[in-house]
Motif scaffolding. Structure first.
Motif, PDB file in Angstrom:
ATOM      1  N   CYS A 106       0.659  -1.274   0.152  1.00 35.30           N
ATOM      2  CA  CYS A 106       0.458  -0.559  -0.059  1.00 35.30           C
ATOM      3  C   CYS A 106       1.225   1.229   0.335  1.00 35.30           C
ATOM      4  O   CYS A 106       1.492   1.174   0.803  1.00 35.30           O
ATOM      5  CB  CYS A 106      -0.897   0.005   1.388  1.00 35.30           C
ATOM      6  SG  CYS A 106      -1.980   1.618   1.064  1.00 35.30           S
ATOM      7  N   VAL A 140      -0.238   4.141   1.126  1.00 32.80           N
ATOM      8  CA  VAL A 140      -0.816   5.255   1.708  1.00 32.80           C
ATOM      9  C   VAL A 140       0.764   4.590   3.576  1.00 32.80           C
ATOM     10  O   VAL A 140       1.332   5.234   3.847  1.00 32.80           O
ATOM     11  CB  VAL A 140      -1.528   5.314   2.012  1.00 32.80           C
ATOM     12  CG1 VAL A 140      -2.086   6.794   3.465  1.00 32.80           C
ATOM     13  CG2 VAL A 140      -1.851   6.214   0.871  1.00 32.80           C
ATOM     14  N   CYS A 141       0.360   3.239   3.252  1.00 35.34           N
ATOM     15  CA  CYS A 141       0.732   2.702   4.537  1.00 35.34           C
ATOM     16  C   CYS A 141       2.197   1.686   4.991  1.00 35.34           C
ATOM     17  O   CYS A 141       2.215   1.609   5.635  1.00 35.34           O
ATOM     18  CB  CYS A 141      -0.448   1.465   5.804  1.00 35.34           C
ATOM     19  SG  CYS A 141      -1.470   0.655   5.042  1.00 35.34           S
ATOM     20  N   CYS A 183      -4.438  -0.657   0.057  1.00 36.20           N
ATOM     21  CA  CYS A 183      -5.605  -0.999   0.124  1.00 36.20           C
ATOM     22  C   CYS A 183      -6.835  -0.648   1.127  1.00 36.20           C
ATOM     23  O   CYS A 183      -7.253   0.751   1.431  1.00 36.20           O
ATOM     24  CB  CYS A 183      -4.422  -1.472   1.739  1.00 36.20           C
ATOM     25  SG  CYS A 183      -4.928   0.052   3.141  1.00 36.20           S
ATOM     26  N   CYS A 194      -7.210   2.364   3.841  1.00 33.07           N
ATOM     27  CA  CYS A 194      -6.410   3.733   3.295  1.00 33.07           C
ATOM     28  C   CYS A 194      -7.554   4.311   2.172  1.00 33.07           C
ATOM     29  O   CYS A 194      -7.936   5.725   2.040  1.00 33.07           O
ATOM     30  CB  CYS A 194      -5.176   3.117   2.572  1.00 33.07           C
ATOM     31  SG  CYS A 194      -3.992   2.992   4.426  1.00 33.07           S
TER      32      CYS A 194
HETATM   33 ZN   LIG Z   1      -2.678   1.296   3.446  1.00 34.73          ZN
END
Ligand SMILES: [Zn+2]
Ligand SMILES: [Zn+2]
Length: 218
Positions: free
Chosen positions: A10, A12-13, A21, A24
């Protein structure tokens, strides 16, 4: 190529699995009414003009974006644009189509990348988003704009406004109603310059659609 070989995480995370994901994706900030009818900024109550756009000649009839440009959206946009994770174009388009109604237009077009950036990245994110959205919304995507001078602006608002004025020219006649697609709506200056060029090319109404929008506080 790297996109295919690297384990998916992912953007973002960092969790393994997919490039974005579910958690997110869901957490990307929504821009919900009430908003300004013209520039799409969130407002206390529905308004035709807001503090952000009142008194400005913007050229477009409306601007809308799917998500607020917070830290997570910024990471996503960075991965999509700068790291060239092209598969994210489809993901980003899906988010736009889920969160925004299709614009009532005859065709989509996109903000052109300046040559340097396009060569550097190997793709124009706005163009890819426009192509994906055109498929989802069943609208044609037309290449209508060129940059007249270099420099997709970075930096301060004042600089952006200065750089962007008259930054586009049309390469073909524009349909009567057209939507111009960009990745991020920052001050509206880019969308306004694109809209002005499209109107000069024959468009009667231009709507701006972006994936993310910078939200000003207060
Ligand atoms: Zn994520
Ligand atoms: Zn406004």
């Amino acid at each position: 190529m790297l996109d295919l070989l690297l384990p998916r995480r992912c953007v973002v995370c960092g969790r393994g699995g997919t490039q974005l994901c579910a958690g997110c994706r869901e957490d990307l900030p929504r821009i919900e009414p009430p908003i300004c009818a013209r520039c799409g900024a969130p407002t206390e109550w529905p308004v035709e003009r807001c503090r952000e756009c009142a008194g400005r000649r913007l050229g477009f009839a409306s601007a809308r974006a799917a998500v607020g440009y917070d830290a997570a959206a910024r990471r996503l946009v960075h991965a999509w644009k700068e790291r060239g994770l092209r598969r994210l174009s489809a993901e980003v388009a899906q988010l736009v189509a889920e969160r925004l109604p299709p614009p009532e237009v005859e065709a989509l077009t996109f903000v052109p990348a300046d040559r340097g950036r396009r060569l550097e990245r190997g793709h124009n994110p706005a163009e890819r988003l426009a192509l994906e959205l055109a498929a989802l919304w069943e609208l044609p995507c037309l290449t209508l704009l060129d940059r007249t001078r270099g420099g997709r602006q970075r930096g301060s608002t004042a600089v952006e406004r200065r750089t962007v004025r008259g930054a586009f020219s049309s390469r073909a006649a524009a349909p009567r109603k057209v939507a111009v697609i960009d990745d991020v709506y920052t001050t509206g200056a880019t969308a306004a310059a694109a809209a002005t060029a499209l109107r000069a090319a024959g468009a009667r109404r231009v709507d701006a659609v972006a994936f993310a929008r910078v939200l000003r506080r207060g």
